[in-house]
Design a protein around this motif. Sequence first.
Motif, PDB file in Angstrom:
ATOM      1  N   GLY A 217     113.867  41.362   3.298  1.00 47.08           N
ATOM      2  CA  GLY A 217     113.387  42.704   2.990  1.00 47.08           C
ATOM      3  C   GLY A 217     113.444  43.642   4.179  1.00 47.08           C
ATOM      4  N   ASP A 218     113.658  43.102   5.384  1.00 48.73           N
ATOM      5  CA  ASP A 218     113.761  43.973   6.562  1.00 48.73           C
ATOM      6  C   ASP A 218     115.125  44.641   6.680  1.00 48.73           C
ATOM      7  N   GLY A 219     116.074  44.251   5.817  1.00 50.92           N
ATOM      8  CA  GLY A 219     117.406  44.832   5.865  1.00 50.92           C
ATOM      9  C   GLY A 219     118.296  44.271   6.956  1.00 50.92           C
ATOM     10  N   ARG A 220     117.781  43.299   7.748  1.00 52.05           N
ATOM     11  CA  ARG A 220     118.552  42.735   8.859  1.00 52.05           C
ATOM     12  C   ARG A 220     118.595  41.213   8.819  1.00 52.05           C
ATOM     13  N   SER A 221     117.832  40.602   7.922  1.00 48.63           N
ATOM     14  CA  SER A 221     117.798  39.146   7.818  1.00 48.63           C
ATOM     15  C   SER A 221     118.574  38.707   6.587  1.00 48.63           C
ATOM     16  N   ALA A 222     119.148  37.516   6.660  1.00 46.81           N
ATOM     17  CA  ALA A 222     119.911  36.972   5.537  1.00 46.81           C
ATOM     18  C   ALA A 222     119.923  35.459   5.611  1.00 46.81           C
ATOM     19  N   SER A 223     119.823  34.829   4.464  1.00 49.01           N
ATOM     20  CA  SER A 223     119.922  33.373   4.407  1.00 49.01           C
ATOM     21  C   SER A 223     121.379  32.960   4.518  1.00 49.01           C
ATOM     22  N   LEU A 224     121.649  31.910   5.265  1.00 46.11           N
ATOM     23  CA  LEU A 224     123.005  31.378   5.320  1.00 46.11           C
ATOM     24  C   LEU A 224     123.464  30.862   3.965  1.00 46.11           C
ATOM     25  N   HIS A 225     122.517  30.566   3.074  1.00 43.05           N
ATOM     26  CA  HIS A 225     122.898  30.177   1.709  1.00 43.05           C
ATOM     27  C   HIS A 225     123.818  31.223   1.079  1.00 43.05           C
ATOM     28  N   ALA A 226     123.648  32.482   1.478  1.00 46.88           N
ATOM     29  CA  ALA A 226     124.415  33.572   0.870  1.00 46.88           C
ATOM     30  C   ALA A 226     125.917  33.378   1.030  1.00 46.88           C
ATOM     31  N   TRP A 227     126.329  32.649   2.055  1.00 42.24           N
ATOM     32  CA  TRP A 227     127.756  32.436   2.309  1.00 42.24           C
ATOM     33  C   TRP A 227     128.239  31.092   1.764  1.00 42.24           C
ATOM     34  N   GLY A 228     127.376  30.346   1.085  1.00 39.24           N
ATOM     35  CA  GLY A 228     127.758  29.034   0.581  1.00 39.24           C
ATOM     36  C   GLY A 228     128.595  29.121  -0.673  1.00 39.24           C
ATOM     37  N   GLY A 229     129.602  28.258  -0.767  1.00 36.29           N
ATOM     38  CA  GLY A 229     130.464  28.221  -1.942  1.00 36.29           C
ATOM     39  C   GLY A 229     129.993  27.192  -2.952  1.00 36.29           C
ATOM     40  N   LEU A 230     129.960  27.583  -4.224  1.00 31.60           N
ATOM     41  CA  LEU A 230     129.480  26.658  -5.258  1.00 31.60           C
ATOM     42  C   LEU A 230     130.399  25.454  -5.403  1.00 31.60           C
ATOM     43  N   SER A 231     131.687  25.656  -5.225  1.00 33.66           N
ATOM     44  CA  SER A 231     132.601  24.517  -5.354  1.00 33.66           C
ATOM     45  C   SER A 231     132.334  23.485  -4.255  1.00 33.66           C
ATOM     46  N   PHE A 232     132.000  23.955  -3.048  1.00 32.17           N
ATOM     47  CA  PHE A 232     131.671  23.015  -1.981  1.00 32.17           C
ATOM     48  C   PHE A 232     130.361  22.294  -2.284  1.00 32.17           C
ATOM     49  N   ALA A 233     129.396  23.010  -2.861  1.00 27.53           N
ATOM     50  CA  ALA A 233     128.112  22.381  -3.180  1.00 27.53           C
ATOM     51  C   ALA A 233     128.301  21.166  -4.074  1.00 27.53           C
ATOM     52  N   LEU A 234     129.287  21.220  -4.957  1.00 33.53           N
ATOM     53  CA  LEU A 234     129.511  20.106  -5.875  1.00 33.53           C
ATOM     54  C   LEU A 234     130.025  18.860  -5.163  1.00 33.53           C
ATOM     55  N   THR A 235     130.512  19.009  -3.944  1.00 36.87           N
ATOM     56  CA  THR A 235     131.009  17.843  -3.195  1.00 36.87           C
ATOM     57  C   THR A 235     129.921  17.154  -2.386  1.00 36.87           C
ATOM     58  N   LEU A 236     128.727  17.741  -2.332  1.00 34.46           N
ATOM     59  CA  LEU A 236     127.688  17.214  -1.442  1.00 34.46           C
ATOM     60  C   LEU A 236     127.212  15.823  -1.853  1.00 34.46           C
ATOM     61  N   VAL A 237     127.385  15.478  -3.109  1.00 33.18           N
ATOM     62  CA  VAL A 237     126.952  14.151  -3.545  1.00 33.18           C
ATOM     63  C   VAL A 237     127.714  13.055  -2.806  1.00 33.18           C
ATOM     64  N   LEU A 238     128.870  13.399  -2.236  1.00 31.40           N
ATOM     65  CA  LEU A 238     129.682  12.425  -1.510  1.00 31.40           C
ATOM     66  C   LEU A 238     129.424  12.429  -0.011  1.00 31.40           C
ATOM     67  N   ARG A 239     128.626  13.365   0.469  1.00 33.19           N
ATOM     68  CA  ARG A 239     128.488  13.567   1.908  1.00 33.19           C
ATOM     69  C   ARG A 239     127.400  12.672   2.492  1.00 33.19           C
ATOM     70  N   ARG A 240     127.812  11.682   3.231  1.00 33.45           N
ATOM     71  CA  ARG A 240     126.897  10.828   3.965  1.00 33.45           C
ATOM     72  C   ARG A 240     127.644  10.216   5.142  1.00 33.45           C
ATOM     73  N   TRP A 241     126.884   9.735   6.105  1.00 36.44           N
ATOM     74  CA  TRP A 241     127.475   9.101   7.274  1.00 36.44           C
ATOM     75  C   TRP A 241     128.012   7.733   6.886  1.00 36.44           C
ATOM     76  N   ARG A 242     129.293   7.475   7.223  1.00 36.76           N
ATOM     77  CA  ARG A 242     129.942   6.222   6.857  1.00 36.76           C
ATOM     78  C   ARG A 242     130.575   5.570   8.106  1.00 36.76           C
ATOM     79  N   PRO A 243     129.802   4.826   8.877  1.00 34.70           N
ATOM     80  CA  PRO A 243     130.396   4.140  10.036  1.00 34.70           C
ATOM     81  C   PRO A 243     131.430   3.112   9.589  1.00 34.70           C
ATOM     82  N   THR A 244     132.373   2.817  10.470  1.00 30.29           N
ATOM     83  CA  THR A 244     133.421   1.852  10.137  1.00 30.29           C
ATOM     84  C   THR A 244     132.873   0.424  10.166  1.00 30.29           C
ATOM     85  N   ALA A 245     133.647  -0.490   9.607  1.00 31.61           N
ATOM     86  CA  ALA A 245     133.253  -1.903   9.631  1.00 31.61           C
ATOM     87  C   ALA A 245     133.144  -2.401  11.067  1.00 31.61           C
TER      88      ALA A 245
END
Length: 531
Positions: A217-245
């Motif tokens: 509401g100050d006209g100068r602040s913004a959430s970084l969510h505003a730049w997030g892409g919905l198509s990328f959000a759908l890939t988050l279910v796969l995002r985790r740390w996977r160390p090698t064997a």
Amino acid sequence: MTVLLARSGDAPGVHGWDHWAAIGDAPSGLDPSRRLDGLAGRLEAAFDAVAAHWWALARELATVASARWSFAATCSPSSSDLGAMMAWALLAEDLAAGPERVLLICDDPWLFRLLAARPGIEAMAPPPLASITLGLKLRGLAARLKVTAKVARAALSCRSHRRNHPPGHPALLVYGHPQSNAQGHDAYFGPLMSQFPGLLRALHTDCPAARATELAGDGRSASLHAWGGLSFALTLVLRRWRPTAAQGAGRWGWLVRRAAAIEGSGGAAAMAAWQEHCQNRWLDRVRPQAIAWPWENHPWERLLVRRARALGLGTVGYQHTVVGRHRFSQSPDAAADGERALPDIIACNGPAYRDNLLALGVPAQRLAIAGALRFPAGGGPAFDPRAPVLVALPSVRRTALEILDALAALPVDFRRVLIKHHPMYKVPVPAAPHLQETETPFPRQPALSAVISAESAVGLEAALAGIPFVRFLSSRMPAMDILPPGIEHHAADAAGLEAALKGAAPPGNCPPVFSEVDMEFWRSHLGGRDA
């Protein structure tokens, strides 16, 4: 000569040992007089020795791209207990080389298997692992689905915030602190938005959309969510740390598997990936002249620095909170690319923590003293040896309960002990006539005889106010020492707590910790067109 390793359920049936120690909670039925003496101090010494091992491991783990979202793989002791588990392993190796036979009780299935393979350790049957691993995987899948839904809603809700950020202005990137407002005050950077009208404020993705919209509401602040892409959000279910064997099979392999399983059971990596995605798109489109943020060298911060530097944008990390000798993640040794993962400038809140960062290996040319925008100067309760003791409980439940057990064992005619819970985590307080819960924070206490804490800035506040401070040493989980060098204090485990409180005296003159705000520094870096 030998460590006898057993689960808590098997411990009563093990014979032929001189002393016992427990990693975590001790089972009932063991003779307290045969508990290993000085365990808390030895555990902290092992934690001190972990740094070089953890840094080397982190640089090895960084060869996997998904490690950039991991707290364990970036040496963050405040967010990962990998270092604590490594400390227990080093301590067990030390005990195995000693002259006495020690019964070591461990119910952690990964740590147990790692210790069982060490020389000089005789192991009973290990705790079950497969069912625990499966449960963590299912929980992680559910957590990432929840993250996906949450950030997709936030991205849609905050889209309009984009108009608050025209290109080319300097910007803050901050968390959505409850004490920040839309009238020019930021909890991390104080009055800078009022001082510099062209300064923008981006809000980290952990800030709820409704709170971000309120601040926007100050006209100068913004959430970084505003730049997030919905198509990328759908890939988050796969995002985790996977160390090698191979990474799961080395000297610390079982602990790497443990850290990956625990982190994979939540949505932290998915949120880190979303933060990376959003901040990259924000940087690419807004191209802020310079960015400053409350610096702790978390994974997202390193990613921010690398992207900003590739775009030719200036970066200022504000050392806004305590450091101490155990903030291993803040050393350039914790990153595969070393100091290139550090901001252009780290603005320190005073000389003490500047020296602390120098000791951690941060190059002097990266450090500047810009003053304390967060910590109020002076004030606090008076010292009175007859006044109550204030206890600031930590966020780690196991350590908080250990402190409370030690306090409950104090004589009932001891001084009154005020229990201040961590603001995010409350634990049950034993019923004892000398223990009393309080909501009154340290600065508003009228008088105190001492302060007890572990991993809390309240201990530093106490020392600066002339109140004796006792840093609690846990025998279950090493706690970070967040004090700068030269601050007089007492350190005690549960057995030594009463003696430490009776002998605690007000500290002498403290070395300079915080400095006055250098507004010209901030003007030169963030003033932009207002400079």
